[in-house]
Design a protein around this motif. Structure first.
Motif, PDB file in Angstrom:
ATOM      1  N   TRP A 108       0.910  -1.329  -0.346  1.00  0.00           N
ATOM      2  CA  TRP A 108      -0.475  -0.060  -0.478  1.00  0.00           C
ATOM      3  C   TRP A 108       0.858   1.408   0.043  1.00  0.00           C
ATOM      4  CZ3 TRP A 108      -4.806   0.468  -0.824  1.00  0.00           C
ATOM      5  CH2 TRP A 108      -5.615   1.869  -0.564  1.00  0.00           C
ATOM      6  N   ASP A 109       0.850   1.769  -1.344  1.00  0.00           N
ATOM      7  CA  ASP A 109       1.816   3.339  -1.301  1.00  0.00           C
ATOM      8  C   ASP A 109       0.721   4.074  -1.894  1.00  0.00           C
ATOM      9  OD1 ASP A 109       1.439   2.405  -4.124  1.00  0.00           O
ATOM     10  OD2 ASP A 109       3.238   1.510  -3.485  1.00  0.00           O
ATOM     11  N   ALA A 110       1.579   5.800  -2.563  1.00  0.00           N
ATOM     12  CA  ALA A 110       0.183   6.537  -2.772  1.00  0.00           C
ATOM     13  C   ALA A 110       0.356   6.570  -3.892  1.00  0.00           C
ATOM     14  CB  ALA A 110       2.038   7.437  -3.138  1.00  0.00           C
ATOM     15  N   ASN A 111       0.585   5.197  -4.696  1.00  0.00           N
ATOM     16  CA  ASN A 111      -0.630   5.314  -5.713  1.00  0.00           C
ATOM     17  C   ASN A 111      -1.093   4.149  -5.353  1.00  0.00           C
ATOM     18  OD1 ASN A 111       1.808   5.828  -7.314  1.00  0.00           O
ATOM     19  ND2 ASN A 111       2.999   3.401  -7.091  1.00  0.00           N
ATOM     20  N   GLU A 112      -1.350   3.538  -4.511  1.00  0.00           N
ATOM     21  CA  GLU A 112      -2.799   2.488  -4.333  1.00  0.00           C
ATOM     22  C   GLU A 112      -3.777   3.986  -3.558  1.00  0.00           C
ATOM     23  OE1 GLU A 112      -3.792   0.079  -5.240  1.00  0.00           O
ATOM     24  OE2 GLU A 112      -0.952  -0.437  -5.791  1.00  0.00           O
ATOM     25  N   GLU A 113      -3.252   4.507  -2.742  1.00  0.00           N
ATOM     26  CA  GLU A 113      -4.129   6.257  -2.755  1.00  0.00           C
ATOM     27  C   GLU A 113      -4.497   7.157  -3.492  1.00  0.00           C
ATOM     28  OE1 GLU A 113      -1.352   8.309   0.209  1.00  0.00           O
ATOM     29  OE2 GLU A 113      -1.607   6.819   1.818  1.00  0.00           O
ATOM     30  N   TYR A 114      -3.821   6.953  -4.356  1.00  0.00           N
ATOM     31  CA  TYR A 114      -4.803   7.576  -5.610  1.00  0.00           C
ATOM     32  C   TYR A 114      -5.159   6.467  -6.080  1.00  0.00           C
ATOM     33  CZ  TYR A 114      -4.661  10.632 -10.060  1.00  0.00           C
ATOM     34  OH  TYR A 114      -4.936  11.304 -11.052  1.00  0.00           O
ATOM     35  N   LEU A 115      -5.218   5.591  -6.325  1.00  0.00           N
ATOM     36  CA  LEU A 115      -6.355   4.891  -7.122  1.00  0.00           C
ATOM     37  C   LEU A 115      -7.784   5.121  -6.282  1.00  0.00           C
ATOM     38  CD1 LEU A 115      -7.101   2.397  -9.308  1.00  0.00           C
ATOM     39  CD2 LEU A 115      -5.983   1.010  -7.842  1.00  0.00           C
ATOM     40  N   PHE A 116      -7.767   4.803  -4.468  1.00  0.00           N
ATOM     41  CA  PHE A 116      -8.630   4.915  -3.911  1.00  0.00           C
ATOM     42  C   PHE A 116      -9.437   5.859  -4.080  1.00  0.00           C
ATOM     43  CE2 PHE A 116     -11.071   5.893  -0.123  1.00  0.00           C
ATOM     44  CZ  PHE A 116     -11.137   4.975   0.308  1.00  0.00           C
ATOM     45  N   LYS A 117      -8.735   7.095  -3.934  1.00  0.00           N
ATOM     46  CA  LYS A 117      -9.403   8.164  -4.045  1.00  0.00           C
ATOM     47  C   LYS A 117     -10.062   8.861  -5.336  1.00  0.00           C
ATOM     48  CE  LYS A 117      -5.536  10.828  -1.831  1.00  0.00           C
ATOM     49  NZ  LYS A 117      -4.810  11.888  -1.685  1.00  0.00           N
ATOM     50  N   ALA A 118      -9.930   8.549  -6.513  1.00  0.00           N
ATOM     51  CA  ALA A 118      -9.747   8.496  -8.050  1.00  0.00           C
ATOM     52  C   ALA A 118     -11.607   7.144  -7.733  1.00  0.00           C
ATOM     53  CB  ALA A 118      -8.580   7.371  -8.672  1.00  0.00           C
ATOM     54  N   MET A 119     -11.288   6.226  -7.109  1.00  0.00           N
ATOM     55  CA  MET A 119     -12.194   5.394  -6.490  1.00  0.00           C
ATOM     56  C   MET A 119     -13.671   5.872  -6.392  1.00  0.00           C
ATOM     57  SD  MET A 119     -11.853   3.094  -8.979  1.00  0.00           S
ATOM     58  CE  MET A 119     -13.484   2.296  -8.610  1.00  0.00           C
ATOM     59  N   VAL A 120     -13.032   6.540  -5.140  1.00  0.00           N
ATOM     60  CA  VAL A 120     -14.613   7.498  -4.557  1.00  0.00           C
ATOM     61  C   VAL A 120     -14.862   8.121  -5.241  1.00  0.00           C
ATOM     62  CG1 VAL A 120     -14.581   8.830  -1.931  1.00  0.00           C
ATOM     63  CG2 VAL A 120     -13.897   7.098  -2.070  1.00  0.00           C
ATOM     64  N   ALA A 121     -14.229   9.076  -5.685  1.00  0.00           N
ATOM     65  CA  ALA A 121     -14.796  10.766  -6.681  1.00  0.00           C
ATOM     66  C   ALA A 121     -15.648  10.026  -7.958  1.00  0.00           C
ATOM     67  CB  ALA A 121     -13.422  11.340  -7.193  1.00  0.00           C
ATOM     68  N   PHE A 122     -15.250   8.827  -8.229  1.00  0.00           N
ATOM     69  CA  PHE A 122     -16.207   7.600  -9.247  1.00  0.00           C
ATOM     70  C   PHE A 122     -17.103   7.440  -8.651  1.00  0.00           C
ATOM     71  CE2 PHE A 122     -17.371   3.728 -10.742  1.00  0.00           C
ATOM     72  CZ  PHE A 122     -17.769   3.662 -12.121  1.00  0.00           C
ATOM     73  N   ALA A 123     -17.432   7.219  -7.769  1.00  0.00           N
ATOM     74  CA  ALA A 123     -18.542   6.055  -6.584  1.00  0.00           C
ATOM     75  C   ALA A 123     -19.651   8.049  -7.182  1.00  0.00           C
ATOM     76  CB  ALA A 123     -18.174   5.859  -5.340  1.00  0.00           C
ATOM     77  N   MET A 124     -18.729   8.746  -5.669  1.00  0.00           N
ATOM     78  CA  MET A 124     -19.587  10.353  -6.513  1.00  0.00           C
ATOM     79  C   MET A 124     -20.166  10.546  -7.293  1.00  0.00           C
ATOM     80  SD  MET A 124     -19.744  10.264  -2.829  1.00  0.00           S
ATOM     81  CE  MET A 124     -20.296  12.254  -2.914  1.00  0.00           C
ATOM     82  N   ARG A 125     -19.265  11.071  -8.652  1.00  0.00           N
ATOM     83  CA  ARG A 125     -19.651  10.957  -9.383  1.00  0.00           C
ATOM     84  C   ARG A 125     -21.383  10.306 -10.323  1.00  0.00           C
ATOM     85  NH1 ARG A 125     -16.888  14.530 -13.369  1.00  0.00           N
ATOM     86  NH2 ARG A 125     -15.318  15.196 -11.916  1.00  0.00           N
TER      87      ARG A 125
ATOM     88  N   ARG B  25     -19.823  -0.738  -4.589  1.00  0.00           N
ATOM     89  CA  ARG B  25     -19.331  -1.004  -3.668  1.00  0.00           C
ATOM     90  C   ARG B  25     -18.365  -2.551  -4.887  1.00  0.00           C
ATOM     91  NH1 ARG B  25     -19.054  -2.181   2.332  1.00  0.00           N
ATOM     92  NH2 ARG B  25     -17.402  -3.483   2.212  1.00  0.00           N
ATOM     93  N   ASN B  26     -19.005  -2.811  -5.112  1.00  0.00           N
ATOM     94  CA  ASN B  26     -18.492  -4.092  -6.265  1.00  0.00           C
ATOM     95  C   ASN B  26     -16.894  -3.854  -7.655  1.00  0.00           C
ATOM     96  OD1 ASN B  26     -19.761  -5.990  -5.468  1.00  0.00           O
ATOM     97  ND2 ASN B  26     -21.169  -5.672  -6.773  1.00  0.00           N
ATOM     98  N   ARG B  27     -17.524  -2.310  -7.461  1.00  0.00           N
ATOM     99  CA  ARG B  27     -16.614  -1.878  -8.504  1.00  0.00           C
ATOM    100  C   ARG B  27     -15.276  -1.047  -7.515  1.00  0.00           C
ATOM    101  NH1 ARG B  27     -18.643   0.026 -13.424  1.00  0.00           N
ATOM    102  NH2 ARG B  27     -16.526   0.536 -13.189  1.00  0.00           N
ATOM    103  N   ILE B  28     -15.646  -1.088  -6.654  1.00  0.00           N
ATOM    104  CA  ILE B  28     -14.292  -0.412  -6.148  1.00  0.00           C
ATOM    105  C   ILE B  28     -13.407  -1.846  -5.155  1.00  0.00           C
ATOM    106  CG2 ILE B  28     -13.793   0.604  -3.410  1.00  0.00           C
ATOM    107  CD1 ILE B  28     -16.165   2.483  -3.935  1.00  0.00           C
ATOM    108  N   ASN B  29     -14.199  -3.370  -5.202  1.00  0.00           N
ATOM    109  CA  ASN B  29     -13.375  -3.987  -4.818  1.00  0.00           C
ATOM    110  C   ASN B  29     -13.135  -4.931  -5.528  1.00  0.00           C
ATOM    111  OD1 ASN B  29     -15.035  -3.969  -2.098  1.00  0.00           O
ATOM    112  ND2 ASN B  29     -16.564  -5.512  -2.405  1.00  0.00           N
ATOM    113  N   SER B  30     -13.573  -4.469  -6.835  1.00  0.00           N
ATOM    114  CA  SER B  30     -12.886  -4.993  -7.539  1.00  0.00           C
ATOM    115  C   SER B  30     -11.450  -4.278  -7.807  1.00  0.00           C
ATOM    116  CB  SER B  30     -13.822  -4.773  -9.252  1.00  0.00           C
ATOM    117  OG  SER B  30     -15.041  -5.710  -9.044  1.00  0.00           O
ATOM    118  N   ALA B  31     -11.831  -3.092  -7.724  1.00  0.00           N
ATOM    119  CA  ALA B  31     -10.476  -2.355  -8.126  1.00  0.00           C
ATOM    120  C   ALA B  31      -8.780  -2.554  -7.833  1.00  0.00           C
ATOM    121  CB  ALA B  31     -10.703  -0.761  -7.859  1.00  0.00           C
ATOM    122  N   PHE B  32      -8.585  -3.317  -6.108  1.00  0.00           N
ATOM    123  CA  PHE B  32      -8.281  -3.525  -5.644  1.00  0.00           C
ATOM    124  C   PHE B  32      -7.998  -5.002  -5.419  1.00  0.00           C
ATOM    125  CE2 PHE B  32      -9.485   0.901  -4.258  1.00  0.00           C
ATOM    126  CZ  PHE B  32      -8.046   0.941  -3.962  1.00  0.00           C
TER     127      PHE B  32
END
Length: 226
Positions: free
Chosen positions: A45-62, A113-120
């Motif tokens: 878990w590094d900065a790249n994974e954190e960036y991916l998490f933020k992107a998935m949350v922003a995607f979920a909100m949109r 939720r399924n999309r976020i789980n799949s990303a990780f």
């Protein structure tokens, strides 16, 4: 002028940072069990994974709201631990210093939720949003209705019982016919058969040949000799 601008930016940055704190309003805690889920294939878990998490949350909100303009920079992470747990909030892009209501964030996460789980490469059990209940899979409905299965079982039992009674009746009828035939054959031959009456074995009289009484036979021989 430049100093005022820098001061303003620092104040805004400080205010935004204060929005993401443990147990803060509209904040959510996330816990990941990457090693448990992937074993030897676990990733760091590094900065790249954190960036991916933020992107998935922003995607979920949109995706949750067509009016949402959430950017990756609007998702703030804080209190990140080595055991991969952290808190996050989603800030309001229009106001910049306020957070999106937790109910909207929760609804967006549940919806995607399924999309976020799949990303990780994780599941609800290994990627936990502690304040957000897991999405339950819809119950699997059997292709055949339950009442039809029960009816089929009862019908099979009834048919089996009827077949058993029919077979037992046929065998009993054959047995009676066989005994009746044997009895008729013995009567036609006039054979002496041993029967049991009241527990005492008795011989049946041979109707054709007759039966000689031993007592009278002895008397006949004695008188004949005289």
């Amino acid at each position: 002028m430049l100093r005022i601008l820098l001061l303003t930016l620092s104040v805004v940055a400080s205010a935004r940072a204060q929005l993401c704190e443990p147990d803060a309003q509209n904040a959510f805690k996330v816990r990941l069990s990457i090693k448990t889920a992937l074993g030897d294939d676990a990733y760091a878990w590094d900065a790249n994974e954190e960036y991916l998490f933020k992107a998935m949350v922003a995607f979920a909100m949109r995706r949750y709201s067509s009016k949402s303009t959430t950017q990756i920079s609007d998702v703030l992470l804080c209190n990140v631990t080595d055991r991969v747990s952290f808190w996050f909030v989603v800030t309001d892009a229009s106001k910049n210093v306020t957070t999106v209501p937790g109910s909207e964030v929760e609804a967006a996460i549940r919806m995607n939720r399924n999309r976020i789980n799949s990303a990780f490469l994780l599941s609800d059990k290994t990627l936990q949003f502690l304040k957000i209940t897991s999405t339950l899979s819809p119950p699997v409905e059997p292709s055949t209705p339950v009442w039809l299965i029960v009816f089929g079982v009862v019908l099979c039992l009834i048919v089996a019982g009827i077949i058993f009674l029919i077979v037992a009746g046929i065998q009993q009828h054959k047995k009676k016919n066989k005994e009746s035939t044997e009895r008729e054959n013995l009567e036609e031959k006039g054979e002496v058969t041993l029967t049991v009456e009241n527990g005492i074995p008795c011989e049946t009289l041979d109707l054709k040949a007759g039966h000689i009484n031993g007592v009278f036979a002895a008397d006949d021989e004695r008188f004949t000799s005289l």
